[in-house]
Design a protein around this motif. Structure first.
Motif, short mmCIF file in Angstrom:
data_model
loop_
_atom_site.label_atom_id
_atom_site.label_comp_id
_atom_site.label_asym_id
_atom_site.label_seq_id
_atom_site.Cartn_x
_atom_site.Cartn_y
_atom_site.Cartn_z
N PHE A 78 9.01 15.13 -1.32
CA PHE A 78 8.79 15.49 0.08
C PHE A 78 9.63 14.65 1.04
O PHE A 78 9.52 14.82 2.25
N TRP A 129 8.99 -8.79 -7.87
CA TRP A 129 9.93 -8.16 -8.81
C TRP A 129 9.72 -8.75 -10.19
O TRP A 129 9.60 -9.97 -10.34
N ALA A 130 9.70 -7.92 -11.22
CA ALA A 130 9.78 -8.41 -12.59
C ALA A 130 11.26 -8.71 -12.85
O ALA A 130 12.12 -7.86 -12.59
N SER A 159 7.93 1.45 -15.81
CA SER A 159 8.23 2.70 -15.09
C SER A 159 9.03 2.35 -13.84
O SER A 159 8.57 2.55 -12.70
N PRO A 160 10.24 1.79 -14.04
CA PRO A 160 11.00 1.24 -12.90
C PRO A 160 11.89 2.26 -12.19
O PRO A 160 12.63 1.88 -11.28
N GLY A 188 8.63 8.05 -17.11
CA GLY A 188 9.32 8.60 -15.95
C GLY A 188 10.82 8.64 -16.10
O GLY A 188 11.38 8.80 -17.19
N ALA A 201 6.72 12.30 -14.64
CA ALA A 201 6.32 10.90 -14.79
C ALA A 201 4.80 10.78 -14.80
O ALA A 201 4.21 10.05 -15.61
C1 LIG Z 1 15.14 13.55 -2.73
C2 LIG Z 1 14.18 13.59 -3.88
C3 LIG Z 1 13.23 14.61 -3.94
C4 LIG Z 1 12.34 14.65 -5.02
N1 LIG Z 1 11.43 15.66 -5.05
C5 LIG Z 1 10.57 15.75 -6.10
C6 LIG Z 1 9.59 16.78 -6.15
O1 LIG Z 1 9.50 17.62 -5.25
N2 LIG Z 1 8.76 16.81 -7.21
C7 LIG Z 1 8.81 15.89 -8.20
O2 LIG Z 1 8.02 15.96 -9.14
N3 LIG Z 1 9.74 14.88 -8.18
C8 LIG Z 1 10.60 14.79 -7.16
N4 LIG Z 1 11.53 13.77 -7.12
C9 LIG Z 1 11.65 12.85 -8.28
C10 LIG Z 1 10.63 11.74 -8.28
O3 LIG Z 1 10.64 11.03 -7.07
C11 LIG Z 1 10.91 10.78 -9.44
O4 LIG Z 1 11.21 11.51 -10.60
C12 LIG Z 1 9.69 9.90 -9.69
O5 LIG Z 1 9.45 9.08 -8.56
C13 LIG Z 1 9.88 9.06 -10.95
O6 LIG Z 1 8.80 8.19 -11.13
P1 LIG Z 1 9.06 6.75 -11.78
O7 LIG Z 1 7.73 6.13 -11.95
O8 LIG Z 1 9.96 6.90 -12.93
O9 LIG Z 1 9.91 5.99 -10.67
P2 LIG Z 1 9.54 5.64 -9.15
O10 LIG Z 1 8.54 6.58 -8.61
O11 LIG Z 1 10.83 5.47 -8.43
O12 LIG Z 1 8.84 4.24 -9.25
C14 LIG Z 1 9.55 3.12 -9.68
C15 LIG Z 1 8.94 1.88 -9.03
O13 LIG Z 1 9.34 0.73 -9.79
C16 LIG Z 1 9.57 -0.32 -8.90
N5 LIG Z 1 10.46 -1.26 -9.60
C17 LIG Z 1 11.73 -1.05 -10.01
N6 LIG Z 1 12.21 -2.16 -10.62
C18 LIG Z 1 11.20 -3.07 -10.62
C19 LIG Z 1 11.09 -4.41 -11.09
N7 LIG Z 1 12.10 -5.03 -11.67
N8 LIG Z 1 9.91 -5.05 -10.90
C20 LIG Z 1 8.86 -4.43 -10.31
N9 LIG Z 1 8.92 -3.16 -9.83
C21 LIG Z 1 10.08 -2.50 -9.99
C22 LIG Z 1 10.17 0.33 -7.66
O14 LIG Z 1 9.97 -0.46 -6.52
C23 LIG Z 1 9.42 1.66 -7.61
O15 LIG Z 1 8.31 1.60 -6.74
C24 LIG Z 1 12.41 13.67 -6.04
C25 LIG Z 1 13.35 12.66 -5.97
C26 LIG Z 1 14.24 12.61 -4.90
C27 LIG Z 1 15.22 11.49 -4.82
#
Ligand SMILES: Cc1cc2nc3c(=O)[nH]c(=O)nc-3n(C[C@H](O)[C@H](O)[C@H](O)COP(=O)(O)OP(=O)(O)OC[C@H]3O[C@@H](n4cnc5c(N)ncnc54)[C@H](O)[C@@H]3O)c2cc1C
Length: 420
Positions: free
Chosen positions: A72, A105-106, A132-133, A316, A331
């Protein structure tokens, strides 16, 4: 016990899924550490906490106090959402679920000692570690761009200040100006994301700056929901969007953030806004933990455990799991499978067979929503697609409106599933 059909099926289910014996621990409660409080990490934290009723000591490490959903964030660019609508806090997870939320941060993982080190000093021990970074960008992926250029040419592919900056740049474009996007190669976070963004930028420009142009340089010959987007661009934003795919040199791109130029296949264009979305790889901490193949982290489909270390799970975008797209929905779905497996391993609770699903909705214009989705199962090799569906070109307006409304319901649902 009488062996009736229900009991028999129940028993078969347990055998098929496996009832794991609880892990024997040297002392105290089993400890789970989760790195990353996004779609994968927050969901895993909440589901482990919900199911284990205090039997597991749970720590969530996440640097930000506010998580802005990428999902969104394009609708925010298009004026359909406020920034505050996509902002979420960790307060409920900490207060109502007993999760120890550490805003830091990790910075490293010691797999022998089973500890995660923190930027602020000290380290946190774990029995099971869930990573799940999300994503990081591949260095040198777009000639002329690195993260030091992100304030001139934002990626806006991690939501928050980058998204706000991109919107401010779009609103400040001169009359008849040019918005350029450098689209990423596969695989990347949210396959339809760049093209939903093009639609939302076109929506805003049509209302405020109708003679402006959008150029998309794309290294791919085709993209997710391509016919749906192209139909929508022709219907709503005729003549505004110039998509330059691989066949037309869209992969041969260089940018100059100081001069604000984009060179596509040798032809230089002066632009007013340039959204560079570089090639991606797993968030750096996965690489530091030694669980990636250099880009992504291979996992076992049944429980999302790392192929390099069975006490580490990767969820994720960072994972390399098979057929699922890198999405928030994926994810979230993977996190539930992982939470169930981790609880089973640590407390002996029942582990159900892994099942996954995903739907990606995109908004093309007001009330014009489209979607693509599928269900998946775990095979020994990968998460494998079972069956899928996709919106069709030429659908009537009522169906498109209903699809958009469905996406609003999904957003409310997933964010409460993540944050409580
Ligand atoms: C423009 C856009 C639109 C999107 N629209 C959709 C949609 O409509 N529907 C949908 O399902 N998906 C959508 N997505 C994809 C979705 O946002 C991601 O696939 C999803 O957030 C992945 O989840 P995740 O847990 O892998 O990573 P994230 O949600 O990015 O979470 C990762 C977290 O890890 C933290 N982190 C990273 N490194 C470290 C560290 N070393 N130590 C501690 N914390 C750390 C970060 O701060 C972050 O908060 C969209 C993405 C974009 C860019």
């Amino acid at each position: 016990m009488t062996l009736n059909r229900r009991v028999f099926l129940g028993a078969a289910g347990v055998v098929a899924a496996g009832l794991s014996a609880p892990m024997v621990l040297a002392q105290g409660k089993p400890r789970v550490v989760i790195v990353g409080g996004g779609a994968g990490g927050a969901t895993a934290a909440r589901y482990i906490a919900k199911g284990s009723r205090g039997e597991i000591d749970l720590t969530l490490i996440e640097p930000s106090r506010t998580y802005y959903t990428c999902f969104f964030s394009n609708l925010y660019l298009g004026g359909f959402q406020e920034l505050s609508d996509i902002a979420h806090s960790y307060g409920t997870l900490a207060a109502n679920y007993g999760i120890n939320v550490v805003h830091d941060w990790a910075t490293g993982v010691d797999r022998d000692a089973k500890t995660v080190s923190l930027a602020g000093g000290g380290s946190v021990p774990y029995d099971k570690l869930i990573l799940s970074p999300g994503i990081d960008f591949v260095d040198g992926a777009v000639e002329g761009w690195d993260v030091s250029a992100q304030n001139k040419m934002p990626h806006a592919y991690k939501a928050g200040s980058q998204t706000e900056l991109l919107k401010a740049q779009i609103m400040a474009m001169p009359e008849g100006g040019t918005f350029a996007m450098v689209a990423p190669p596969n695989p990347y976070r949210c396959p339809p994301g760049p093209y939903e963004r093009v639609s939302m930028v076109a929506h805003v420009l049509k209302a405020n700056n109708p003679t402006a142009k959008i150029i998309v340089a794309d290294p791919k010959p085709k993209f997710s929901k391509m016919s749906l987007f192209q139909e929508g661009w022709a219907n709503h934003y005729e003549g505004m969007v110039d998509w330059i795919g691989e066949d037309f040199g869209g992969g041969n791109v260089a940018v100059n953030p100081d001069a604000m130029t984009v060179t596509i296949d040798g032809e230089e264009t002066k632009v007013d806004v340039c959204n560079v979305i570089p090639a991606m790889k797993a968030g750096r901490i996965a690489e530091m933990a030694g669980v990636t193949d250099g880009n992504w982290a291979p996992v076992n489909a049944a429980d999302m455990s790392s192929k390099a270390d069975l006490d580490i799970y990767v969820l994720g975008d960072a994972s390399q799991q098979g057929d699922m797209p890198k999405s928030g929905f994926s994810a979230n779905s993977q996190a539930k499978v992982c939470a169930n497996a981790v609880r089973g391993a640590l407390t002996g609770s029942k582990v159900f067979p892994a099942k996954f699903s995903n739907t990606c909705w995109s908004l093309i214009d007001t009330d014009d929503g489209v979607k693509v989705g599928a269900t998946y199962e775990a095979t020994p090799e990968k998460i494998a697609k079972v069956d899928g569906f996709i919106s069709q070109t030429g659908e009537d307006a009522d169906l498109r409106k209903a699809t958009y409304e469905e996406s609003l319901g999904w957003y409310a649902g997933i964010t409460s599933d993540m944050f409580g």
